[in-house]
Design a protein around this motif. Structure first.
Motif, PDB file in Angstrom:
ATOM      1  N   VAL A  78       0.845  -1.202   0.000  1.00  0.00           N
ATOM      2  CA  VAL A  78       0.000   0.000   0.000  1.00  0.00           C
ATOM      3  C   VAL A  78       0.880   1.251   0.000  1.00  0.00           C
ATOM      4  N   VAL A  79       1.889   1.237   0.892  1.00  0.00           N
ATOM      5  CA  VAL A  79       2.755   2.416   0.991  1.00  0.00           C
ATOM      6  C   VAL A  79       3.425   2.688  -0.348  1.00  0.00           C
ATOM      7  N   MET A  84       3.795   6.105  -4.948  1.00  0.00           N
ATOM      8  CA  MET A  84       3.940   6.275  -6.407  1.00  0.00           C
ATOM      9  C   MET A  84       2.844   7.175  -6.947  1.00  0.00           C
ATOM     10  N   ALA A  85       1.615   6.927  -6.479  1.00  0.00           N
ATOM     11  CA  ALA A  85       0.466   7.694  -6.971  1.00  0.00           C
ATOM     12  C   ALA A  85       0.607   9.160  -6.593  1.00  0.00           C
ATOM     13  N   LEU A  86       0.980   9.383  -5.313  1.00  0.00           N
ATOM     14  CA  LEU A  86       1.041  10.773  -4.853  1.00  0.00           C
ATOM     15  C   LEU A  86       2.189  11.536  -5.506  1.00  0.00           C
ATOM     16  N   ARG A  87       3.274  10.778  -5.832  1.00  0.00           N
ATOM     17  CA  ARG A  87       4.419  11.456  -6.463  1.00  0.00           C
ATOM     18  C   ARG A  87       4.018  12.021  -7.821  1.00  0.00           C
ATOM     19  N   ALA A  92      -0.071  16.819  -4.045  1.00  0.00           N
ATOM     20  CA  ALA A  92      -0.387  15.908  -2.945  1.00  0.00           C
ATOM     21  C   ALA A  92       0.854  15.261  -2.349  1.00  0.00           C
ATOM     22  N   ALA A  93       2.015  15.503  -2.967  1.00  0.00           N
ATOM     23  CA  ALA A  93       3.230  14.829  -2.523  1.00  0.00           C
ATOM     24  C   ALA A  93       3.530  15.078  -1.052  1.00  0.00           C
ATOM     25  N   ALA A  94       3.113  16.231  -0.556  1.00  0.00           N
ATOM     26  CA  ALA A  94       3.400  16.589   0.835  1.00  0.00           C
ATOM     27  C   ALA A  94       2.747  15.623   1.814  1.00  0.00           C
ATOM     28  N   SER A  95       1.634  14.970   1.387  1.00  0.00           N
ATOM     29  CA  SER A  95       0.937  14.082   2.338  1.00  0.00           C
ATOM     30  C   SER A  95       1.518  12.669   2.368  1.00  0.00           C
ATOM     31  N   ILE A  96       2.537  12.397   1.568  1.00  0.00           N
ATOM     32  CA  ILE A  96       3.134  11.042   1.534  1.00  0.00           C
ATOM     33  C   ILE A  96       3.545  10.568   2.934  1.00  0.00           C
ATOM     34  N   THR A 100       2.127   7.239   4.919  1.00  0.00           N
ATOM     35  CA  THR A 100       3.077   6.188   5.309  1.00  0.00           C
ATOM     36  C   THR A 100       2.945   5.894   6.798  1.00  0.00           C
ATOM     37  N   GLY A 101       2.927   6.960   7.594  1.00  0.00           N
ATOM     38  CA  GLY A 101       2.845   6.785   9.068  1.00  0.00           C
ATOM     39  C   GLY A 101       1.574   6.081   9.492  1.00  0.00           C
ATOM     40  N   VAL A 102       0.444   6.538   8.885  1.00  0.00           N
ATOM     41  CA  VAL A 102      -0.844   5.950   9.265  1.00  0.00           C
ATOM     42  C   VAL A 102      -0.851   4.461   8.921  1.00  0.00           C
ATOM     43  N   THR A 103      -0.411   4.147   7.696  1.00  0.00           N
ATOM     44  CA  THR A 103      -0.423   2.745   7.250  1.00  0.00           C
ATOM     45  C   THR A 103       0.436   1.882   8.168  1.00  0.00           C
ATOM     46  N   GLN A 104       1.652   2.410   8.455  1.00  0.00           N
ATOM     47  CA  GLN A 104       2.527   1.624   9.320  1.00  0.00           C
ATOM     48  C   GLN A 104       1.941   1.521  10.723  1.00  0.00           C
ATOM     49  N   GLY A 105       1.450   2.667  11.190  1.00  0.00           N
ATOM     50  CA  GLY A 105       0.947   2.709  12.571  1.00  0.00           C
ATOM     51  C   GLY A 105      -0.285   1.842  12.779  1.00  0.00           C
TER      52      GLY A 105
END
Ligand code: ADP
Length: 373
Positions: A78-79, A84-87, A92-96, A100-105
């Motif tokens: 997912v990350v 890749m999508a946000l890049r 939206a790149a700033a929210s990467i 990442t944190g939410v997914t991992q957390g």
């Protein structure tokens, strides 16, 4: 600036201790830490509750471990995909980092919830197992109690039979004059002695029959038996027990009703029913016995004008040691074995017994027997 950089490095080191992927000094790092703490707390609660109920069912945690491995794979995928999508969308790149944190957390609380479910499952399994264990112990206790009762019946009836036979023998010798003339006072009490000896004999026979039924040792000795004649004999015998207070009448069909049956066992049934009819009726209550043919068999009915049996108690009359006490009837002594043995004997003949009664309005016990079997 140097102090700030040092603090940031310390924070990064501290947060790194919570697991790979924690991004110290940035919001996603904090999100990860909060999720981690939440998850650890949930797992701890599960562990405490689980530990307090023993260690059976640890296998339930295998799915949690597998789910953890799967989640880490999904999380990586997912990350990667989201990054890749946000890049591709520069805005939206700033929210990467946040994604990442939410997914991992989120991995940890999801695992925590699964661990919680596993713990609940273990608790449930343990408590069902404990309940089953308790029921098994209770079953064993009841079986041991039943066995003790059977052993007692067997032992007591054997021990009583010998001396009772001797008493019965002497009583009949006294009664028929073999031992000489008795004084008038002794003559007057002899019928009472004989009826008590007869009643004791019936009780001992019931105990022996119950023990035989318990051990499945009861064997019928069948022979052609005229039921009308047998019931007349039983009534004659029981008149000595009843005395003048309860007239016993017999109405049998004129033609003989011959059944292939164990004569002494059918006599036991009829005697028990007449005995109960006398016991549970006030003085003056008439006891009537009828013998009639029925479809492919015969019916012996014993009726009384006694206390009757409430409808709600009729279902348990035939159970071993079962007795019925009603508030308006005085407590009448008994063993609770008569109807049990009678019904078992009737069933061994391929028949049955049923009752028709109402409280205060007398009772009729009907013995249904096949004529040839
Ligand atoms: P016991 O008479 O020794 O108690 P039974 O097995 O013969 O044992 O009878 C079980 C119960 O059924 C009795 O305790 C009594 O309450 C009830 N019962 C049996 N026969 C009658 C009857 N003819 N009238 C009223 N109650 C009866």
């Amino acid at each position: 600036m140097a102090t700030r950089a040092k603090r940031s490095t310390r924070r990064r080191n501290l947060l790194m201790a919570f697991g790979p992927g924690a991004l110290a000094g940035r919001p996603e790092g904090w999100i990860f830490v909060v999720c981690c703490c939440l998850g650890v707390a949930l797992i701890s609660i599960s562990d405490i509750r689980y530990a307090s109920h023993g260690s059976v069912g640890a296998l339930a945690f295998i799915p949690v471990i597998l789910a953890g491995w799967l989640l880490s794979r999904v999380q990586t995928a997912v990350v990667t995909l989201v990054t890749m999508a946000l890049r591709m969308a520069p805005m939206a790149a700033a929210s990467i980092p946040v994604v990442t944190g939410v997914t991992q957390g989120l991995t940890v609380p999801v695992l925590a919830v699964l661990a919680q479910l596993a713990a609940e499952f273990v608790l449930l399994a343990n408590s069902s197992e404990m309940r089953l264990e308790r029921a098994r112990a209770e079953g064993d206790r009841i079986a041991a109690l039943e066995q003790a009762k059977s052993d007692f019946l067997r032992l007591a009836s054997h021990e009583l039979r010998g001396p009772l036979g001797v008493v019965r023998g002497y009583a009949s010798m006294l009664e028929d004059g073999t031992l000489g003339e008795l004084p008038d006072e002794a003559n007057a009490i002899m019928p009472i002695v004989s009826s008590k000896v007869k009643a004791m004999g019936m009780m001992v026979d019931l105990m022996m029959e119950t023990a035989r039924l318990d051990d499945e040792r009861l064997q019928l000795r069948k022979e052609p038996t005229d039921l009308g004649e047998l019931v007349r004999e039983c009534a004659g015998e029981m008149r000595s027990v009843a005395g003048p207070t309860h007239p016993i009448v017999v109405e049998a069909a004129p033609e003989p009703i011959v059944a292939t049956a164990d004569r002494s066992r059918i006599a036991t049934i009829v005697n028990n029913l007449i005995d109960n009819a006398i016991k549970y009726s006030p003085a003056g209550g008439r006891v009537s016995c009828r013998v009639n043919p029925s479809d492919g068999g015969a019916i012996i009915a014993v009726s009384d004008q006694g206390i009757g049996i409430p409808k709600e108690d009729q279902g348990r009359l035939f159970a071993r040691f079962s007795r019925v006490h009603t508030e308006d009837a005085p407590e009448i002594p008994g063993t609770g074995l008569g109807l049990y043995v009678s019904r078992e004997l009737a069933r061994l003949h391929g028949g049955d017994i049923r009752v028709e009664s109402a409280a205060g309005r007398g009772s009729t016990f009907l013995v249904e027997l096949p004529v040839r079997n």
